[in-house]
Design a protein around this motif. Sequence first.
Motif, PDB file in Angstrom:
ATOM      1  N   LEU A 107       0.827  -1.215   0.000  1.00  0.00           N
ATOM      2  CA  LEU A 107       0.000   0.000   0.000  1.00  0.00           C
ATOM      3  C   LEU A 107       0.857   1.258   0.000  1.00  0.00           C
ATOM      4  CD1 LEU A 107      -2.758   1.385   0.190  1.00  0.00           C
ATOM      5  CD2 LEU A 107      -2.637   1.110   2.685  1.00  0.00           C
ATOM      6  N   LYS A 108       1.963   1.249   0.724  1.00  0.00           N
ATOM      7  CA  LYS A 108       2.831   2.431   0.779  1.00  0.00           C
ATOM      8  C   LYS A 108       3.284   2.842  -0.620  1.00  0.00           C
ATOM      9  CE  LYS A 108       4.778   1.948   5.435  1.00  0.00           C
ATOM     10  NZ  LYS A 108       6.023   1.642   6.202  1.00  0.00           N
ATOM     11  N   THR A 109       3.666   1.856  -1.421  1.00  0.00           N
ATOM     12  CA  THR A 109       4.130   2.158  -2.775  1.00  0.00           C
ATOM     13  C   THR A 109       3.010   2.742  -3.620  1.00  0.00           C
ATOM     14  OG1 THR A 109       5.757   0.363  -2.646  1.00  0.00           O
ATOM     15  CG2 THR A 109       5.186   1.176  -4.845  1.00  0.00           C
ATOM     16  N   ARG A 110       1.842   2.115  -3.586  1.00  0.00           N
ATOM     17  CA  ARG A 110       0.718   2.588  -4.389  1.00  0.00           C
ATOM     18  C   ARG A 110       0.200   3.935  -3.879  1.00  0.00           C
ATOM     19  NH1 ARG A 110      -0.014  -3.048  -4.345  1.00  0.00           N
ATOM     20  NH2 ARG A 110      -1.234  -2.974  -2.418  1.00  0.00           N
ATOM     21  N   ALA A 111       0.190   4.103  -2.569  1.00  0.00           N
ATOM     22  CA  ALA A 111      -0.324   5.346  -1.990  1.00  0.00           C
ATOM     23  C   ALA A 111       0.572   6.530  -2.334  1.00  0.00           C
ATOM     24  CB  ALA A 111      -0.468   5.208  -0.470  1.00  0.00           C
ATOM     25  N   HIS A 112       1.890   6.305  -2.337  1.00  0.00           N
ATOM     26  CA  HIS A 112       2.790   7.412  -2.676  1.00  0.00           C
ATOM     27  C   HIS A 112       2.565   7.867  -4.104  1.00  0.00           C
ATOM     28  CE1 HIS A 112       6.525   9.391  -3.970  1.00  0.00           C
ATOM     29  NE2 HIS A 112       6.545   9.862  -2.737  1.00  0.00           N
ATOM     30  N   SER A 113       2.417   6.914  -5.020  1.00  0.00           N
ATOM     31  CA  SER A 113       2.167   7.267  -6.417  1.00  0.00           C
ATOM     32  C   SER A 113       0.845   8.020  -6.551  1.00  0.00           C
ATOM     33  CB  SER A 113       2.148   6.001  -7.277  1.00  0.00           C
ATOM     34  OG  SER A 113       1.887   6.304  -8.623  1.00  0.00           O
ATOM     35  N   ALA A 114      -0.172   7.569  -5.826  1.00  0.00           N
ATOM     36  CA  ALA A 114      -1.470   8.242  -5.874  1.00  0.00           C
ATOM     37  C   ALA A 114      -1.375   9.640  -5.273  1.00  0.00           C
ATOM     38  CB  ALA A 114      -2.512   7.414  -5.128  1.00  0.00           C
ATOM     39  N   TRP A 115      -0.564   9.780  -4.227  1.00  0.00           N
ATOM     40  CA  TRP A 115      -0.402  11.098  -3.599  1.00  0.00           C
ATOM     41  C   TRP A 115       0.253  12.078  -4.573  1.00  0.00           C
ATOM     42  CZ3 TRP A 115       4.407  13.432  -2.611  1.00  0.00           C
ATOM     43  CH2 TRP A 115       4.333  14.662  -1.932  1.00  0.00           C
ATOM     44  N   VAL A 116       1.249  11.624  -5.320  1.00  0.00           N
ATOM     45  CA  VAL A 116       1.912  12.494  -6.289  1.00  0.00           C
ATOM     46  C   VAL A 116       0.901  13.019  -7.308  1.00  0.00           C
ATOM     47  CG1 VAL A 116       3.585  12.555  -8.181  1.00  0.00           C
ATOM     48  CG2 VAL A 116       4.183  11.442  -6.017  1.00  0.00           C
ATOM     49  N   ALA A 117       0.054  12.128  -7.814  1.00  0.00           N
ATOM     50  CA  ALA A 117      -0.952  12.541  -8.796  1.00  0.00           C
ATOM     51  C   ALA A 117      -1.986  13.466  -8.161  1.00  0.00           C
ATOM     52  CB  ALA A 117      -1.636  11.307  -9.386  1.00  0.00           C
ATOM     53  N   ALA A 118      -2.432  13.142  -6.951  1.00  0.00           N
ATOM     54  CA  ALA A 118      -3.437  13.960  -6.273  1.00  0.00           C
ATOM     55  C   ALA A 118      -2.878  15.338  -5.928  1.00  0.00           C
ATOM     56  CB  ALA A 118      -3.920  13.251  -5.012  1.00  0.00           C
ATOM     57  N   ARG A 119      -1.617  15.376  -5.546  1.00  0.00           N
ATOM     58  CA  ARG A 119      -0.978  16.648  -5.211  1.00  0.00           C
ATOM     59  C   ARG A 119      -0.949  17.574  -6.420  1.00  0.00           C
ATOM     60  NH1 ARG A 119       3.862  19.112  -5.558  1.00  0.00           N
ATOM     61  NH2 ARG A 119       4.660  20.254  -3.731  1.00  0.00           N
ATOM     62  N   ALA A 120      -0.589  17.024  -7.572  1.00  0.00           N
ATOM     63  CA  ALA A 120      -0.508  17.828  -8.791  1.00  0.00           C
ATOM     64  C   ALA A 120      -1.875  18.361  -9.209  1.00  0.00           C
ATOM     65  CB  ALA A 120       0.100  16.994  -9.919  1.00  0.00           C
ATOM     66  N   ALA A 121      -2.921  17.602  -8.894  1.00  0.00           N
ATOM     67  CA  ALA A 121      -4.280  17.982  -9.306  1.00  0.00           C
ATOM     68  C   ALA A 121      -5.060  18.667  -8.185  1.00  0.00           C
ATOM     69  CB  ALA A 121      -5.044  16.747  -9.765  1.00  0.00           C
ATOM     70  N   TYR A 122      -4.397  18.923  -7.033  1.00  0.00           N
ATOM     71  CA  TYR A 122      -5.091  19.498  -5.871  1.00  0.00           C
ATOM     72  C   TYR A 122      -6.349  18.676  -5.545  1.00  0.00           C
ATOM     73  CZ  TYR A 122      -2.047  23.525  -6.555  1.00  0.00           C
ATOM     74  OH  TYR A 122      -0.940  24.331  -6.700  1.00  0.00           O
ATOM     75  N   ASP A 123      -6.190  17.350  -5.530  1.00  0.00           N
ATOM     76  CA  ASP A 123      -7.332  16.446  -5.379  1.00  0.00           C
ATOM     77  C   ASP A 123      -7.169  15.605  -4.113  1.00  0.00           C
ATOM     78  OD1 ASP A 123      -9.551  14.848  -5.778  1.00  0.00           O
ATOM     79  OD2 ASP A 123      -8.548  13.534  -7.217  1.00  0.00           O
ATOM     80  N   PHE A 124      -7.368  16.233  -2.961  1.00  0.00           N
ATOM     81  CA  PHE A 124      -7.253  15.477  -1.710  1.00  0.00           C
ATOM     82  C   PHE A 124      -8.332  14.403  -1.618  1.00  0.00           C
ATOM     83  CE2 PHE A 124      -8.448  14.724   2.738  1.00  0.00           C
ATOM     84  CZ  PHE A 124      -7.244  14.253   3.217  1.00  0.00           C
ATOM     85  N   ALA A 125      -9.512  14.701  -2.104  1.00  0.00           N
ATOM     86  CA  ALA A 125     -10.611  13.735  -2.029  1.00  0.00           C
ATOM     87  C   ALA A 125     -10.253  12.436  -2.741  1.00  0.00           C
ATOM     88  CB  ALA A 125     -11.877  14.327  -2.628  1.00  0.00           C
ATOM     89  N   GLY A 126      -9.475  12.538  -3.820  1.00  0.00           N
ATOM     90  CA  GLY A 126      -9.087  11.344  -4.538  1.00  0.00           C
ATOM     91  C   GLY A 126      -8.067  10.505  -3.782  1.00  0.00           C
ATOM     92  N   PHE A 127      -7.295  11.152  -2.917  1.00  0.00           N
ATOM     93  CA  PHE A 127      -6.276  10.451  -2.143  1.00  0.00           C
ATOM     94  C   PHE A 127      -6.796   9.979  -0.793  1.00  0.00           C
ATOM     95  CE2 PHE A 127      -2.729  10.807   0.983  1.00  0.00           C
ATOM     96  CZ  PHE A 127      -1.970   9.726   0.538  1.00  0.00           C
ATOM     97  N   ALA A 128      -7.837  10.610  -0.293  1.00  0.00           N
ATOM     98  CA  ALA A 128      -8.323  10.357   1.063  1.00  0.00           C
ATOM     99  C   ALA A 128      -8.605   8.887   1.362  1.00  0.00           C
ATOM    100  CB  ALA A 128      -9.572  11.208   1.337  1.00  0.00           C
TER     101      ALA A 128
END
Length: 284
Positions: A107-128
């Motif tokens: 999960l750590k690996t997948r979550a970090h990748s998702a966080w990078v994408a969410a950060r760029a898109a200002y999409d906290f809801a997508g990462f939550a």
Amino acid sequence: MTYARFQTEIARINDIICAINLLAWDSRTMMPPGGVDARGHQVATLTALARDMATGDSLRRAMDGAREELAQAPKGDIRLRALAQAEAEIGILSRIPARIIEDMAGLKTRAHSAWVAARAAYDFAGFAPLLDRMMAMQREVSAAIGGGAHPYDPMVGQFEPGMRLAELRGLYDRLKTALVPLIRRATAAPQPRVDFLTQDFAIAQQKAFGLKIAQRMGYDLQRGRLDDTVHPFEISFTRDDVRITSRFREAWAPGGIFALWHEAGHGMYEQGVDPVHTRTIFTT
């Protein structure tokens, strides 16, 4: 040489942990986005393997033999400290279900990748949802370890043995008492010029300058390197391969350069470890 056998067992586990760290470094610096799922499986598999080795019979027998060999050793003998630390860490690891450890590693690996994408898109809801899942798993780990008056107590104890949340709160309260007035005085004082910091600075020159100063501080580029990442970090694979990262922007030089120096500080600590501790319980 039963203690030597214990050292060999620990060294093999250390090698796997360093391989996991290398995969983590790559996933945060160079791995193409499409590799995240496979990388998550790779990290999870190696993490499960390291746990099985650490909690298995082979290491346990080696530790029992080492204790017998060192029965007459003085109390301050570093070999006894190594055995005691291994015993404590294995005790904690054994209480955490293997399923949680393996799932969390992936999960750590997948979550970090998702966080990078969410950060760029200002999409906290997508990462939550991933953050919620990680927090739930951390609570499971805390409950499995047990002990302490607060769920955070077993977690902080893994990094600072004996520390508790109540003690941390007291420490932060004392720091706050001194730091808040200091900040107020600093903000009330005449402010220095900062306009020159927001001019355009070529990233290649920022890196060159930052590394030159880091080397003067003591960071050894023969045993380290600098790479780009979204969130700066330092990571080591023994004292002879200690890598740092930073995030540079042309219009804001302090961000990348100061982060580089911060991570170089961590790197110098790792590079300064006594070679005798390489691949031992003290560096896993």
